[in-house]
Write a protein that holds these residues in place. Structure first.
Motif, PDB file in Angstrom:
ATOM      1  N   ALA A  85       0.833  -1.202   0.000  1.00  0.00           N
ATOM      2  CA  ALA A  85       0.000   0.000   0.000  1.00  0.00           C
ATOM      3  C   ALA A  85       0.866   1.249   0.000  1.00  0.00           C
ATOM      4  N   ALA A  86       1.996   1.188   0.700  1.00  0.00           N
ATOM      5  CA  ALA A  86       2.905   2.335   0.729  1.00  0.00           C
ATOM      6  C   ALA A  86       3.496   2.597  -0.650  1.00  0.00           C
TER       7      ALA A  86
ATOM      8  N   CYS B  56       0.906   4.255  -2.698  1.00  0.00           N
ATOM      9  CA  CYS B  56       0.759   5.611  -2.189  1.00  0.00           C
ATOM     10  C   CYS B  56       1.855   6.533  -2.753  1.00  0.00           C
TER      11      CYS B  56
ATOM     12  N   ILE C  56       1.428   9.814  -5.159  1.00  0.00           N
ATOM     13  CA  ILE C  56       1.878  11.142  -4.733  1.00  0.00           C
ATOM     14  C   ILE C  56       2.765  11.784  -5.788  1.00  0.00           C
TER      15      ILE C  56
ATOM     16  N   ILE D  84      -5.008  13.031  -4.315  1.00  0.00           N
ATOM     17  CA  ILE D  84      -4.183  11.915  -3.838  1.00  0.00           C
ATOM     18  C   ILE D  84      -5.048  10.916  -3.077  1.00  0.00           C
ATOM     19  N   ILE D  85      -5.877  11.402  -2.171  1.00  0.00           N
ATOM     20  CA  ILE D  85      -6.749  10.520  -1.378  1.00  0.00           C
ATOM     21  C   ILE D  85      -7.701   9.759  -2.294  1.00  0.00           C
TER      22      ILE D  85
ATOM     23  N   ILE E  13      -5.858   7.036  -4.183  1.00  0.00           N
ATOM     24  CA  ILE E  13      -5.519   5.925  -3.290  1.00  0.00           C
ATOM     25  C   ILE E  13      -6.756   5.085  -3.006  1.00  0.00           C
TER      26      ILE E  13
ATOM     27  N   LEU F  66       0.093   9.468   5.950  1.00  0.00           N
ATOM     28  CA  LEU F  66      -0.698   8.730   4.972  1.00  0.00           C
ATOM     29  C   LEU F  66      -0.273   7.261   4.918  1.00  0.00           C
ATOM     30  N   ILE F  67       1.017   7.012   4.868  1.00  0.00           N
ATOM     31  CA  ILE F  67       1.512   5.634   4.812  1.00  0.00           C
ATOM     32  C   ILE F  67       1.136   4.866   6.080  1.00  0.00           C
TER      33      ILE F  67
ATOM     34  N   LEU G 281      -2.580   3.987   5.990  1.00  0.00           N
ATOM     35  CA  LEU G 281      -2.855   2.885   5.060  1.00  0.00           C
ATOM     36  C   LEU G 281      -2.374   1.549   5.618  1.00  0.00           C
TER      37      LEU G 281
END
Length: 100
Positions: free
Chosen positions: A26-27, A30, A34, A65-66, A69, A91-92, A95
């Motif tokens: 997920a990171a 993300c 970004i 961005i949101i 994701i 954010l990371i 998630l």
């Protein structure tokens, strides 16, 4: 001139140096989103980078961005939750917690 999209290898290398290993795929998604939305090279991102203050995002780009994701990962981030995600690390971490 737009920056090239980072490769999976670039993202993996960045993550191995900058964030905990438990952040997972997920990171990586993300980070790719970004850099795509903000048009920045991966080298400009730091976990502590704040979207508006450090990365010079306008007021709509964090929302983009949101939304990207959410689409990519198939989850919903509440408006209240999104308002608390001011940095890349925030954010990371959010998630990583949601996906575990």
């Amino acid at each position: 001139m737009p920056f090239p999209h980072p490769s999976a290898l670039d993202i993996d290398e960045w993550m191995s140096r900058k964030i905990p290993s438990h952040a997972g795929p997920a990171a990586a998604a993300c980070l790719a989103i970004i850099v795509d939305v903000l048009g920045l090279p991966l080298s400009e991102l730091e976990p502590s980078s704040r979207f508006t203050e450090d990365l010079r995002a306008d007021e709509l780009e964090p929302v983009e961005i949101i939304m990207a994701i959410e689409d990519e990962l198939g989850l919903k981030i509440s408006d209240q939750g999104a308002s608390q995600l001011g940095s890349v690390a925030d954010l990371i971490a959010h998630l990583a917690q949601r996906i575990q």
